[in-house]
Enzyme design. Structure first.
Site, PDB file in Angstrom:
ATOM      1  N   HIS A 193      -2.141   7.866   6.857  1.00 24.31           N
ATOM      2  CA  HIS A 193      -1.146   8.706   6.157  1.00 24.31           C
ATOM      3  C   HIS A 193      -1.788  10.018   5.678  1.00 24.31           C
ATOM      4  CE1 HIS A 193       2.479   6.303   6.042  1.00 24.31           C
ATOM      5  NE2 HIS A 193       1.840   5.247   5.571  1.00 24.31           N
ATOM      6  N   GLN A 252       3.317   9.905   0.742  1.00 23.38           N
ATOM      7  CA  GLN A 252       4.585   9.186   0.896  1.00 23.38           C
ATOM      8  C   GLN A 252       5.531   9.441  -0.269  1.00 23.38           C
ATOM      9  OE1 GLN A 252       2.440   5.297   1.994  1.00 23.38           O
ATOM     10  NE2 GLN A 252       4.400   5.121   3.042  1.00 23.38           N
ATOM     11  N   CYS A 286       5.810  -0.211   7.121  1.00 22.88           N
ATOM     12  CA  CYS A 286       5.478   0.963   6.323  1.00 22.88           C
ATOM     13  C   CYS A 286       6.695   1.330   5.481  1.00 22.88           C
ATOM     14  CB  CYS A 286       5.116   2.119   7.257  1.00 22.88           C
ATOM     15  SG  CYS A 286       4.716   3.640   6.386  1.00 22.88           S
ATOM     16  N   LEU A 287       6.461   1.650   4.210  1.00 24.02           N
ATOM     17  CA  LEU A 287       7.582   2.015   3.334  1.00 24.02           C
ATOM     18  C   LEU A 287       8.273   3.292   3.820  1.00 24.02           C
ATOM     19  CD1 LEU A 287       6.026   1.208  -0.156  1.00 24.02           C
ATOM     20  CD2 LEU A 287       7.734  -0.119   1.105  1.00 24.02           C
ATOM     21  N   HIS A 295      -4.480   1.839   7.734  1.00 25.67           N
ATOM     22  CA  HIS A 295      -3.080   2.297   7.817  1.00 25.67           C
ATOM     23  C   HIS A 295      -2.834   3.399   6.782  1.00 25.67           C
ATOM     24  CE1 HIS A 295       1.453   1.439   7.926  1.00 25.67           C
ATOM     25  NE2 HIS A 295       1.305   2.174   6.840  1.00 25.67           N
ATOM     26  N   GLU A 296      -3.293   3.161   5.543  1.00 25.84           N
ATOM     27  CA  GLU A 296      -3.056   4.149   4.472  1.00 25.84           C
ATOM     28  C   GLU A 296      -3.851   5.427   4.731  1.00 25.84           C
ATOM     29  OE1 GLU A 296      -0.648   3.617   2.610  1.00 25.84           O
ATOM     30  OE2 GLU A 296      -0.462   1.503   3.093  1.00 25.84           O
ATOM     31  N   GLY A 346       0.844  -1.196   0.000  1.00 29.84           N
ATOM     32  CA  GLY A 346       0.000   0.000   0.000  1.00 29.84           C
ATOM     33  C   GLY A 346       0.879   1.247   0.000  1.00 29.84           C
TER      34      GLY A 346
HETATM   35 NI    NI Z   1       2.589   3.253   5.562  1.00 28.64          NI
END
Ligand code: NI
Length: 172
Positions: free
Chosen positions: A140, A51, A94-95, A136-137, A46
């Site tokens: 962000h 991000q 998370c990236l 989660h997304e 995701g």
């Molecule tokens: Ni993330």
């Protein structure tokens, strides 16, 4: 399509609140295509637009397993409806918080209202990993990271490590 740079904590841009999209057009679809390619390349399941430094309420996701056909999902201006009282515990990563994983508790099920790739309104019933990932997304989009749910001690430790790694990278 192009691979974009993924911001990592503690980059202050990750704390921005993303703005609603007012038009789903080819420019937005080009951004979503680039985000998807960036996410596959990382690899991750995701990615929110912030991000990659774009403060728009846009999320791309693909939860297909390694041996399955790709199943990309696109969420524009998503809203969570009816989160369940029942919770799920998942180990999240998370990236933007590389190489760190920890358990986070979230509603086990929810519905998501959003616009799809073509700008059509959709409602999705989500449970399991899909419910966790969309929540989660969506965090962000509000400038929230999953490490914010951890104890201050753990969070500070993760951020300190990431800062140190960024200094090393910058020095090379
Ligand atoms: Ni993330």
């Amino acid at each position: 399509m192009a691979i974009m740079e993924i911001l990592t904590a503690p980059d202050p841009r990750l704390r921005e609140v993303s703005k609603p999209v007012d038009k789903v057009d080819d420019d937005l679809r080009a951004l979503m295509d680039d985000m998807l390619e960036t996410m596959y390349d990382a690899p991750g399941i995701g990615l929110a637009a912030i991000q990659v430094g774009v403060p728009k309420r846009v999320i791309v996701m693909d939860l297909a397993g390694k041996d399955e056909e790709p199943a990309p999902r696109f969420f524009i201006n998503p809203e969570i409806l009816d989160p369940s009282e029942e919770k799920n515990l998942y180990e999240e990563g998370c990236l933007s918080v590389p190489e760190y994983f920890d358990e986070v508790e979230r509603p086990a099920r929810c519905r998501v209202k959003y616009l799809d790739y073509d700008g059509e309104e959709q409602i999705l019933e989500a449970e399991g990993l899909l419910a966790t990932c969309i929540q989660h997304e969506m965090d962000h989009l509000e400038g929230v990271l999953f490490i914010d749910y951890l104890s201050r001690l753990k969070r500070d430790r993760v951020l300190k490590k990431l800062k140190k790694e960024q200094r090393l990278t910058a020095a090379m």
